[in-house]
Design an enzyme around this catalytic site. Structure first.
Site, PDB file in Angstrom:
ATOM      1  N   GLN A  71       2.856   9.790   1.656  1.00  0.00           N
ATOM      2  CA  GLN A  71       4.131   9.060   1.577  1.00  0.00           C
ATOM      3  C   GLN A  71       4.939   9.421   0.341  1.00  0.00           C
ATOM      4  O   GLN A  71       6.107   9.040   0.236  1.00  0.00           O
ATOM      5  CB  GLN A  71       3.872   7.547   1.582  1.00  0.00           C
ATOM      6  N   HIS A 124      -4.346   0.901   7.569  1.00  0.00           N
ATOM      7  CA  HIS A 124      -3.001   1.501   7.575  1.00  0.00           C
ATOM      8  C   HIS A 124      -2.950   2.706   6.614  1.00  0.00           C
ATOM      9  O   HIS A 124      -2.407   3.760   6.973  1.00  0.00           O
ATOM     10  CB  HIS A 124      -1.991   0.414   7.168  1.00  0.00           C
ATOM     11  N   GLU A 125      -3.521   2.547   5.419  1.00  0.00           N
ATOM     12  CA  GLU A 125      -3.415   3.612   4.409  1.00  0.00           C
ATOM     13  C   GLU A 125      -4.345   4.791   4.706  1.00  0.00           C
ATOM     14  O   GLU A 125      -3.954   5.951   4.530  1.00  0.00           O
ATOM     15  CB  GLU A 125      -3.684   3.053   3.005  1.00  0.00           C
ATOM     16  N   GLY A 165       0.836  -1.184   0.000  1.00  0.00           N
ATOM     17  CA  GLY A 165       0.000   0.000   0.000  1.00  0.00           C
ATOM     18  C   GLY A 165       0.876   1.242   0.000  1.00  0.00           C
ATOM     19  O   GLY A 165       2.031   1.183   0.436  1.00  0.00           O
ATOM     20  N   CYS A 203       6.211  -0.218   7.258  1.00  0.00           N
ATOM     21  CA  CYS A 203       5.776   0.960   6.511  1.00  0.00           C
ATOM     22  C   CYS A 203       6.958   1.524   5.736  1.00  0.00           C
ATOM     23  O   CYS A 203       8.060   1.622   6.280  1.00  0.00           O
ATOM     24  CB  CYS A 203       5.234   2.009   7.490  1.00  0.00           C
ATOM     25  N   LEU A 204       6.720   1.886   4.475  1.00  0.00           N
ATOM     26  CA  LEU A 204       7.798   2.432   3.646  1.00  0.00           C
ATOM     27  C   LEU A 204       8.321   3.752   4.219  1.00  0.00           C
ATOM     28  O   LEU A 204       9.450   4.137   3.926  1.00  0.00           O
ATOM     29  CB  LEU A 204       7.303   2.653   2.219  1.00  0.00           C
ATOM     30  N   HIS A 206      -2.724   6.904   7.161  1.00  0.00           N
ATOM     31  CA  HIS A 206      -1.728   7.818   6.575  1.00  0.00           C
ATOM     32  C   HIS A 206      -2.376   9.122   6.132  1.00  0.00           C
ATOM     33  O   HIS A 206      -1.804  10.201   6.322  1.00  0.00           O
ATOM     34  CB  HIS A 206      -1.051   7.175   5.364  1.00  0.00           C
TER      35      HIS A 206
HETATM   36 NI    NI Z   1       2.710   2.996   5.725  1.00  0.00          NI
END
Ligand code: NI
Length: 168
Positions: free
Chosen positions: A53, A142-143, A48, A100-101, A146
């Site tokens: 991000q 999660h997204e 995701g 998470c990236l 964000h």
């Molecule tokens: Ni993330």
């Protein structure tokens, strides 16, 4: 084009992102961005990726639950969601590992609702109302988080499970 990922500490990850006008979705104004976000997510081997991000304070995310898609719930395994919000379906939560990236190299155990209802707009401008379960429900939470300025660390009741994913 692979986009540069923001990392924890950048303020864009800590603000509520802006809604996207439906007319802009219908006009295809985000088509190039969506393509780049998919390419970026795949390059980083993510499941995701949300607007903040890639340094964009916009309520947009892409997802691809891949082989871990358990097939439960009538949701696509891959797609784009604009203006996504979720609400829990029931109180049941599952605790599983997340990374998470924007928080590279780390992982931790995060409780998430087992089932959620996701609302938003798809890539064609249609309203989304998806009942999601399991892994893809975890991705959605999660997204969407964000786009609300939250990261998974904020959802961890016990930071002692936080650690490097590769321990030598
Ligand atoms: Ni993330």
């Amino acid at each position: 084009m692979i986009l540069k990922c923001s990392r924890l500490g950048h303020p864009v990850l800590r603000q509520r992102a802006e809604d996207v006008p439906v007319d802009d979705v219908l006009a295809g104004n985000y088509d190039d961005l969506v393509e780049d976000m998919f390419e970026t997510m795949e390059a980083y081997r993510g499941v995701g990726l949300a607007g903040p991000q890639v340094h964009l304070p916009l309520r947009i995310f892409v997802f691809d639950s891949k082989e871990r898609d358990d097939g439960r719930g009538a949701t696509p395994r891959r797609g784009v969601v604009f203006n996504g919000t979720y609400e829990a379906e029931g109180d049941a939560k599952l605790v599983e590992s997340e990374g998470c990236l924007s928080v590279p190299f780390l992982g931790g155990q995060v409780p998430r609702y087992e089932k959620v209802r996701l609302r938003g707009i798809d890539g064609e401008g249609n309203a989304i109302d998806w009942l999601a379960e399991g892994f893809v429900a975890r991705i959605f939470q999660h997204e969407v988080d964000h786009t609300d300025g939250l990261v998974y660390l904020d959802r961890m009741p016990d930071l002692r499970s936080l650690g490097y994913t590769l321990v030598l």
